[in-house]
Design a protein around this motif. Structure first.
Motif, short mmCIF file in Angstrom:
data_model
loop_
_atom_site.label_atom_id
_atom_site.label_comp_id
_atom_site.label_asym_id
_atom_site.label_seq_id
_atom_site.Cartn_x
_atom_site.Cartn_y
_atom_site.Cartn_z
N GLY A 198 43.97 29.78 -94.61
CA GLY A 198 43.65 29.24 -93.81
C GLY A 198 43.92 27.64 -94.03
N SER A 199 44.15 27.04 -93.22
CA SER A 199 45.20 25.99 -92.75
C SER A 199 45.16 25.00 -92.50
N CYS A 200 45.30 23.46 -92.87
CA CYS A 200 45.06 22.45 -92.52
C CYS A 200 45.78 21.46 -91.99
N SER A 201 46.02 20.45 -90.79
CA SER A 201 47.04 19.76 -90.63
C SER A 201 46.74 17.57 -90.49
N ASP A 202 47.63 17.14 -89.86
CA ASP A 202 47.53 16.16 -90.38
C ASP A 202 46.12 15.53 -89.71
N ALA A 203 46.24 16.55 -88.73
CA ALA A 203 45.16 15.73 -87.53
C ALA A 203 43.27 16.05 -88.48
N ASP A 204 43.60 17.51 -89.26
CA ASP A 204 42.37 17.87 -90.32
C ASP A 204 41.96 15.91 -90.92
N ALA A 213 43.25 13.41 -90.85
CA ALA A 213 42.94 12.43 -90.23
C ALA A 213 40.89 12.37 -89.98
N ALA A 214 40.73 13.54 -89.65
CA ALA A 214 38.53 13.70 -89.28
C ALA A 214 38.67 13.71 -90.68
N LEU A 215 39.00 14.69 -91.87
CA LEU A 215 38.54 14.12 -93.45
C LEU A 215 38.28 12.50 -93.30
N THR A 216 39.16 11.38 -93.75
CA THR A 216 39.47 10.58 -93.93
C THR A 216 38.00 9.91 -93.12
N THR A 217 38.08 10.13 -91.39
CA THR A 217 36.94 8.90 -91.08
C THR A 217 36.11 9.32 -91.91
N LYS A 218 35.84 10.41 -92.52
CA LYS A 218 34.82 10.42 -93.46
C LYS A 218 34.40 9.81 -94.45
N GLY A 219 35.62 9.28 -95.41
CA GLY A 219 35.10 8.44 -96.20
C GLY A 219 36.01 9.16 -97.29
N ASP A 220 36.79 10.33 -97.34
CA ASP A 220 37.90 10.60 -98.46
C ASP A 220 38.85 10.74 -98.25
N THR A 221 39.71 10.34 -99.47
CA THR A 221 40.73 9.70 -99.99
C THR A 221 41.48 10.25 -100.62
N LYS A 268 42.45 11.96 -103.67
CA LYS A 268 42.59 14.00 -103.62
C LYS A 268 41.01 14.56 -104.22
N ALA A 269 40.53 13.12 -103.43
CA ALA A 269 39.24 14.20 -103.13
C ALA A 269 39.23 14.80 -101.01
N LEU A 270 40.65 13.78 -100.85
CA LEU A 270 40.65 13.97 -99.28
C LEU A 270 41.78 15.31 -99.76
N ALA A 271 42.37 15.52 -100.76
CA ALA A 271 43.09 16.99 -101.39
C ALA A 271 42.44 17.78 -101.24
#
Length: 124
Positions: A53-59, A61-69, A71-74
């Motif tokens: 499984g892999s994530c990109s910058d687009a992921d 960005a999508a998760l940041t809009t959900k409020g993750d930043t 360590k939570a984002l990582a």
């Protein structure tokens, strides 16, 4: 030994068999998108795949809009990468009849270039 996945793309009508893309921020599998891969796996019963499984910058960005930043984002990206590989494996098993012992989850790439799952042929 198995043929490289790029060479097997001819069997799938030219579809890239080295990756399965996902929508940004999503681990939902598009089952119709798996038809070419399932066809090749059915035609090549000795082929075993590693799923990473892999994530990109687009992921991100999508998760940041959900409020993750931070360590939570990582953590969210790592979870998403794992969820994508698991979802792909489950879909191939349940919807396409591929044996679980032919599909191996590998180390995820939480900050890769692909929003999806990278596939690799494994020699048994």
């Amino acid at each position: 030994a198995t043929a490289p996945l790029a060479a097997l793309s001819l069997l799938s009508g030219g579809v890239d068999l080295e990756k399965v893309p996902f929508a940004a921020g999503s681990a939902s599998v598009d089952d119709a998108q798996l038809e070419p891969l399932a066809k090749v796996l059915t035609q090549r019963p000795a082929l075993t795949l590693g799923l990473s499984g892999s994530c990109s910058d687009a992921d991100a960005a999508a998760l940041t809009t959900k409020g993750d930043t931070g360590k939570a984002l990582a953590d969210a990206l790592s979870s998403l990468a794992n969820a994508r590989a698991s979802a792909l494996k489950l879909a191939l098993i349940e919807h396409h009849g591929i044996s679980a012992d032919r599909l191996y989850l590998q180390q995820p790439q939480a900050q890769g270039k692909l929003a999806g799952v990278a596939l690799s042929a494994i020699s048994k």
